[in-house]
Scaffold this motif. Structure first.
Motif, PDB file in Angstrom:
ATOM      1  N   LYS A  52     -11.806   0.597 -11.031  1.00 40.22           N
ATOM      2  CA  LYS A  52     -11.824  -0.275  -9.859  1.00 40.22           C
ATOM      3  C   LYS A  52     -10.444  -0.186  -9.201  1.00 40.22           C
ATOM      4  CE  LYS A  52     -14.810  -3.552 -12.235  1.00 40.22           C
ATOM      5  NZ  LYS A  52     -14.886  -4.913 -12.770  1.00 40.22           N
ATOM      6  N   ILE A  53     -10.420  -0.027  -7.878  1.00 43.12           N
ATOM      7  CA  ILE A  53      -9.172   0.083  -7.128  1.00 43.12           C
ATOM      8  C   ILE A  53      -9.073  -1.134  -6.202  1.00 43.12           C
ATOM      9  CG2 ILE A  53      -7.806   1.504  -5.561  1.00 43.12           C
ATOM     10  CD1 ILE A  53      -9.537   3.897  -6.552  1.00 43.12           C
ATOM     11  N   PHE A  54      -7.927  -1.798  -6.247  1.00 43.08           N
ATOM     12  CA  PHE A  54      -7.693  -3.020  -5.485  1.00 43.08           C
ATOM     13  C   PHE A  54      -6.489  -2.852  -4.565  1.00 43.08           C
ATOM     14  CE2 PHE A  54      -9.638  -4.268  -9.449  1.00 43.08           C
ATOM     15  CZ  PHE A  54     -10.458  -5.336  -9.148  1.00 43.08           C
ATOM     16  N   VAL A  55      -6.495  -3.591  -3.451  1.00 45.44           N
ATOM     17  CA  VAL A  55      -5.303  -3.798  -2.639  1.00 45.44           C
ATOM     18  C   VAL A  55      -4.936  -5.265  -2.831  1.00 45.44           C
ATOM     19  CG1 VAL A  55      -4.351  -3.924  -0.318  1.00 45.44           C
ATOM     20  CG2 VAL A  55      -5.838  -2.046  -0.932  1.00 45.44           C
ATOM     21  N   SER A  56      -3.654  -5.519  -3.095  1.00 45.08           N
ATOM     22  CA  SER A  56      -3.186  -6.886  -3.303  1.00 45.08           C
ATOM     23  C   SER A  56      -2.154  -7.242  -2.238  1.00 45.08           C
ATOM     24  CB  SER A  56      -2.537  -7.012  -4.689  1.00 45.08           C
ATOM     25  OG  SER A  56      -1.986  -8.294  -4.855  1.00 45.08           O
ATOM     26  N   ASP A  57      -2.247  -8.464  -1.710  1.00 40.81           N
ATOM     27  CA  ASP A  57      -1.243  -8.934  -0.756  1.00 40.81           C
ATOM     28  C   ASP A  57      -0.164  -9.758  -1.458  1.00 40.81           C
ATOM     29  OD1 ASP A  57      -2.460 -11.360  -1.304  1.00 40.81           O
ATOM     30  OD2 ASP A  57      -3.136 -11.723   0.739  1.00 40.81           O
ATOM     31  N   GLY A  58      -0.156  -9.749  -2.773  1.00 38.14           N
ATOM     32  CA  GLY A  58       0.806 -10.517  -3.553  1.00 38.14           C
ATOM     33  C   GLY A  58       0.185 -11.781  -4.123  1.00 38.14           C
ATOM     34  N   THR A  59      -0.910 -12.237  -3.504  1.00 38.53           N
ATOM     35  CA  THR A  59      -1.621 -13.420  -3.970  1.00 38.53           C
ATOM     36  C   THR A  59      -3.070 -13.095  -4.302  1.00 38.53           C
ATOM     37  OG1 THR A  59      -0.245 -14.803  -2.546  1.00 38.53           O
ATOM     38  CG2 THR A  59      -2.274 -15.786  -3.378  1.00 38.53           C
ATOM     39  N   ASN A  60      -3.714 -12.364  -3.422  1.00 40.80           N
ATOM     40  CA  ASN A  60      -5.128 -12.026  -3.570  1.00 40.80           C
ATOM     41  C   ASN A  60      -5.303 -10.546  -3.881  1.00 40.80           C
ATOM     42  OD1 ASN A  60      -6.130 -14.679  -2.587  1.00 40.80           O
ATOM     43  ND2 ASN A  60      -5.064 -14.021  -0.748  1.00 40.80           N
ATOM     44  N   ASP A  61      -6.219 -10.245  -4.803  1.00 37.68           N
ATOM     45  CA  ASP A  61      -6.571  -8.871  -5.139  1.00 37.68           C
ATOM     46  C   ASP A  61      -7.945  -8.582  -4.553  1.00 37.68           C
ATOM     47  OD1 ASP A  61      -4.233  -8.634  -6.711  1.00 37.68           O
ATOM     48  OD2 ASP A  61      -5.256  -9.576  -8.399  1.00 37.68           O
TER      49      ASP A  61
END
Length: 108
Positions: A52-61
């Motif tokens: 699974k590949i995620f982008v995180s904004d520092g709070t939300n994945d």
């Protein structure tokens, strides 16, 4: 918006070795953002494993892609992430061997 084209100036490489289902940061964006070109993997596991590949904004994945892994392969990502964001990966389950992940890109 920039009046001239912007290109990554400094190459970036993020590497992770995955052995369980822990969510792992592979690449964090630089101060001016980072272009993320592709993810390559090598799966040293005998059973079927999903990445699974995620982008995180520092709070939300945010899950952006799920892919079943062969022995070796790559995934084209082709997008930019802002400063403070990161690319994270997670395996579904615990493999019998290690999965090596590399993310290639460049800082602006």
């Amino acid at each position: 918006m920039a009046s001239t084209p912007q290109f990554p100036a400094t190459p970036r490489l993020g590497i992770a070795s995955l052995t369980d289902d822990t969510l792992t940061t592979v690449l964090s964006a630089g101060d001016s953002g980072t272009y993320v070109e592709k993810l390559r993997y090598a799966c040293v596991s005998s059973e079927s494993v999903t990445l699974k590949i995620f982008v995180s904004d520092g709070t939300n994945d945010c899950l952006i892609l799920t892919t079943s892994l062969a022995q070796y392969g790559s995934v084209s990502l082709d997008f930019a992430i802002p400063s403070g964001a990161s690319i994270k990966v997670q395996l579904s389950g615990t493999p019998s061997g290690t999965v090596y992940v590399s993310v290639f890109g460049g800082d602006y």
